[in-house]
Design a protein around this motif. Structure first.
Motif, PDB file in Angstrom:
ATOM      1  N   ASP A 197      -8.282 -31.249  -5.865  1.00 22.27           N
ATOM      2  CA  ASP A 197      -7.311 -31.917  -5.012  1.00 22.27           C
ATOM      3  C   ASP A 197      -7.824 -31.807  -3.576  1.00 22.27           C
ATOM      4  O   ASP A 197      -7.870 -30.716  -3.023  1.00 22.27           O
ATOM      5  CB  ASP A 197      -5.952 -31.225  -5.183  1.00 22.27           C
ATOM      6  CG  ASP A 197      -4.889 -31.833  -4.298  1.00 22.27           C
ATOM      7  OD1 ASP A 197      -5.163 -32.859  -3.639  1.00 22.27           O
ATOM      8  OD2 ASP A 197      -3.771 -31.292  -4.271  1.00 22.27           O
ATOM      9  N   GLY A 198      -8.202 -32.950  -3.002  1.00 27.19           N
ATOM     10  CA  GLY A 198      -8.755 -32.930  -1.645  1.00 27.19           C
ATOM     11  C   GLY A 198      -7.693 -33.035  -0.564  1.00 27.19           C
ATOM     12  O   GLY A 198      -8.013 -33.073   0.623  1.00 27.19           O
ATOM     13  N   LEU A 199      -6.424 -33.060  -0.982  1.00 23.44           N
ATOM     14  CA  LEU A 199      -5.335 -33.253  -0.012  1.00 23.44           C
ATOM     15  C   LEU A 199      -4.913 -31.968   0.687  1.00 23.44           C
ATOM     16  O   LEU A 199      -4.250 -32.017   1.716  1.00 23.44           O
ATOM     17  CB  LEU A 199      -4.106 -33.820  -0.733  1.00 23.44           C
ATOM     18  CG  LEU A 199      -3.890 -35.319  -0.693  1.00 23.44           C
ATOM     19  CD1 LEU A 199      -2.609 -35.667  -1.424  1.00 23.44           C
ATOM     20  CD2 LEU A 199      -3.842 -35.845   0.734  1.00 23.44           C
ATOM     21  N   GLY A 200      -5.281 -30.826   0.124  1.00 22.72           N
ATOM     22  CA  GLY A 200      -4.855 -29.545   0.700  1.00 22.72           C
ATOM     23  C   GLY A 200      -5.572 -29.247   2.015  1.00 22.72           C
ATOM     24  O   GLY A 200      -6.394 -30.040   2.490  1.00 22.72           O
ATOM     25  N   ALA A 201      -5.247 -28.091   2.579  1.00 23.64           N
ATOM     26  CA  ALA A 201      -5.924 -27.656   3.811  1.00 23.64           C
ATOM     27  C   ALA A 201      -7.407 -27.414   3.505  1.00 23.64           C
ATOM     28  O   ALA A 201      -7.770 -27.176   2.349  1.00 23.64           O
ATOM     29  CB  ALA A 201      -5.275 -26.390   4.329  1.00 23.64           C
ATOM     30  N   MET A 202      -8.248 -27.471   4.543  1.00 24.68           N
ATOM     31  CA  MET A 202      -9.702 -27.377   4.328  1.00 24.68           C
ATOM     32  C   MET A 202     -10.108 -26.123   3.548  1.00 24.68           C
ATOM     33  O   MET A 202     -10.954 -26.171   2.666  1.00 24.68           O
ATOM     34  CB  MET A 202     -10.434 -27.375   5.668  1.00 24.68           C
ATOM     35  CG  MET A 202     -10.379 -28.719   6.358  1.00 24.68           C
ATOM     36  SD  MET A 202     -11.168 -28.658   7.961  1.00 24.68           S
ATOM     37  CE  MET A 202     -10.369 -30.010   8.783  1.00 24.68           C
ATOM     38  N   ASP A 203      -9.488 -24.962   3.885  1.00 24.57           N
ATOM     39  CA  ASP A 203      -9.892 -23.728   3.184  1.00 24.57           C
ATOM     40  C   ASP A 203      -9.391 -23.713   1.738  1.00 24.57           C
ATOM     41  O   ASP A 203     -10.041 -23.135   0.853  1.00 24.57           O
ATOM     42  CB  ASP A 203      -9.486 -22.458   3.961  1.00 24.57           C
ATOM     43  CG  ASP A 203      -8.020 -22.444   4.307  1.00 24.57           C
ATOM     44  OD1 ASP A 203      -7.328 -23.448   4.064  1.00 24.57           O
ATOM     45  OD2 ASP A 203      -7.551 -21.406   4.822  1.00 24.57           O
ATOM     46  N   ALA A 204      -8.261 -24.385   1.470  1.00 25.83           N
ATOM     47  CA  ALA A 204      -7.752 -24.453   0.091  1.00 25.83           C
ATOM     48  C   ALA A 204      -8.692 -25.314  -0.756  1.00 25.83           C
ATOM     49  O   ALA A 204      -9.011 -24.978  -1.905  1.00 25.83           O
ATOM     50  CB  ALA A 204      -6.346 -25.035   0.073  1.00 25.83           C
ATOM     51  N   VAL A 205      -9.175 -26.409  -0.171  1.00 24.66           N
ATOM     52  CA  VAL A 205     -10.121 -27.275  -0.894  1.00 24.66           C
ATOM     53  C   VAL A 205     -11.428 -26.498  -1.140  1.00 24.66           C
ATOM     54  O   VAL A 205     -11.985 -26.526  -2.239  1.00 24.66           O
ATOM     55  CB  VAL A 205     -10.404 -28.573  -0.094  1.00 24.66           C
ATOM     56  CG1 VAL A 205     -11.395 -29.458  -0.833  1.00 24.66           C
ATOM     57  CG2 VAL A 205      -9.114 -29.347   0.181  1.00 24.66           C
ATOM     58  N   ALA A 206     -11.868 -25.767  -0.124  1.00 27.79           N
ATOM     59  CA  ALA A 206     -13.111 -24.981  -0.257  1.00 27.79           C
ATOM     60  C   ALA A 206     -12.976 -23.964  -1.387  1.00 27.79           C
ATOM     61  O   ALA A 206     -13.908 -23.763  -2.178  1.00 27.79           O
ATOM     62  CB  ALA A 206     -13.427 -24.273   1.063  1.00 27.79           C
ATOM     63  N   SER A 207     -11.818 -23.349  -1.494  1.00 27.53           N
ATOM     64  CA  SER A 207     -11.610 -22.355  -2.541  1.00 27.53           C
ATOM     65  C   SER A 207     -11.624 -23.017  -3.930  1.00 27.53           C
ATOM     66  O   SER A 207     -12.197 -22.470  -4.878  1.00 27.53           O
ATOM     67  CB  SER A 207     -10.292 -21.640  -2.222  1.00 27.53           C
ATOM     68  OG  SER A 207      -9.724 -21.134  -3.355  1.00 27.53           O
ATOM     69  N   ASP A 208     -11.050 -24.218  -4.049  1.00 29.71           N
ATOM     70  CA  ASP A 208     -11.091 -24.923  -5.340  1.00 29.71           C
ATOM     71  C   ASP A 208     -12.527 -25.331  -5.698  1.00 29.71           C
ATOM     72  O   ASP A 208     -12.917 -25.305  -6.867  1.00 29.71           O
ATOM     73  CB  ASP A 208     -10.206 -26.184  -5.291  1.00 29.71           C
ATOM     74  CG  ASP A 208      -8.723 -25.818  -5.342  1.00 29.71           C
ATOM     75  OD1 ASP A 208      -8.398 -24.648  -5.628  1.00 29.71           O
ATOM     76  OD2 ASP A 208      -7.886 -26.712  -5.074  1.00 29.71           O
ATOM     77  N   ILE A 209     -13.308 -25.672  -4.689  1.00 25.07           N
ATOM     78  CA  ILE A 209     -14.711 -26.046  -4.963  1.00 25.07           C
ATOM     79  C   ILE A 209     -15.494 -24.802  -5.414  1.00 25.07           C
ATOM     80  O   ILE A 209     -16.294 -24.862  -6.348  1.00 25.07           O
ATOM     81  CB  ILE A 209     -15.346 -26.721  -3.724  1.00 25.07           C
ATOM     82  CG1 ILE A 209     -14.706 -28.102  -3.530  1.00 25.07           C
ATOM     83  CG2 ILE A 209     -16.866 -26.837  -3.866  1.00 25.07           C
ATOM     84  CD1 ILE A 209     -15.185 -28.886  -2.326  1.00 25.07           C
TER      85      ILE A 209
END
Ligand code: AP5
Length: 217
Positions: A197-209
């Motif tokens: 999900d790319g809609l979250g905050a930048m660090d949340a997206v980084a953690s999912d990646i």
């Protein structure tokens, strides 16, 4: 590890690639950055692609495949490659597969970054970069600590991309849905696709990646 970040304009591919370069010693191969460098340096190829890019259309497969081939055979990437904005067509995806095989490398995973169109408009129209060092900012989501001064180099010169306007974005989105989104099925069928999900905050997206990369490492 060699990975592709796949997503529409403004999905956050460049932002997340920057984090991966800093944390994992990976090499970012952004065809958009390569083409913009060619535009700025005024090479024959740069002149040829300038208007096409400003309109938001895709540059020919031949040109971008040539750029990637050059980097794959010369760049030293101990931590692996991040393909950012490439491939964008099925022909480019086939060419990448063949090039990786030729240099004895493999593709580990493809991360699709999902973001609503409405959020993309805001991200694209608010984006700006430092005119001196190229550090990226956003009017709302990533402001410089001191207004009007680059955090990285202290410059007060900023610029916006020529294609970061609503008109070009419409064309870029159409190109994404028409030419690039079929790659989602292509890589799914190859067992390489993961989605975040790319809609979250930048660090949340980084953690999912990070979690997605952990699954294949
Ligand atoms: P390219 O440079 O690849 O542009 P793009 O795909 O349109 O992607 P962007 O760079 O606009 O977005 P991004 O996903 O990297 O988002 P970013 O991280 O900056 O291509 C440009 C042109 O070159 C093409 O139109 C085409 O003409 C040509 N081209 C390039 N490659 C080609 C190819 N292979 N074949 C043919 N033609 C090619 O983020 C955007 C903004 O949002 C930033 O301000 C950022 O701070 C902010 N942001 C990021 N993440 C978040 C978040 N999670 N929350 C809030 N804000 C966020």
């Amino acid at each position: 590890m060699n990975i592709i970040l796949l997503g529409p304009p403004g999905a956050g591919k460049g932002t997340q690639a920057g984090f991966l370069v800093a944390e994992r010693d990976m090499v970012q191969l952004s065809t958009g950055d390569m083409l913009r460098a060619a535009k700025t340096s005024g090479t024959e190829m740069g002149k040829k692609v300038a208007a096409v890019m400003d309109r938001g259309e895709l540059v020919t497969d031949e040109i971008v495949i040539g750029l990637i081939e050059e980097q794959l055979t010369t760049a030293d990437a101990a931590g692996g490659f991040i393909f950012d904005g490439f491939p964008r067509t099925l022909a480019q995806a086939d060419a990448l597969g063949a090039l990786l095989e030729k240099v004895g490398k493999k593709l580990d995973t493809v991360i699709e970054m999902r973001v609503d169109d409405s959020a993309l408009v805001k991200r694209i129209t608010g984006r700006f970069t430092c005119g001196n060092c190229g550090a990226g900012y956003h009017e709302e989501f990533k402001k410089p600590a001191k207004d009007g001064v680059c955090d990285e180099c202290g410059s007060t010169e900023f610029k916006k991309r020529a294609d970061d306007n609503e008109e070009s974005l419409k064309t870029r989105l159409m190109a994404y849905y028409k030419e690039t989104s079929p790659l989602i099925g292509y890589y799914y069928a190859k067992g390489k696709l993961q989605s975040v999900d790319g809609l979250g905050a930048m660090d949340a997206v980084a953690s999912d990646i990070t979690k997605a990369l952990d699954k294949v490492s």
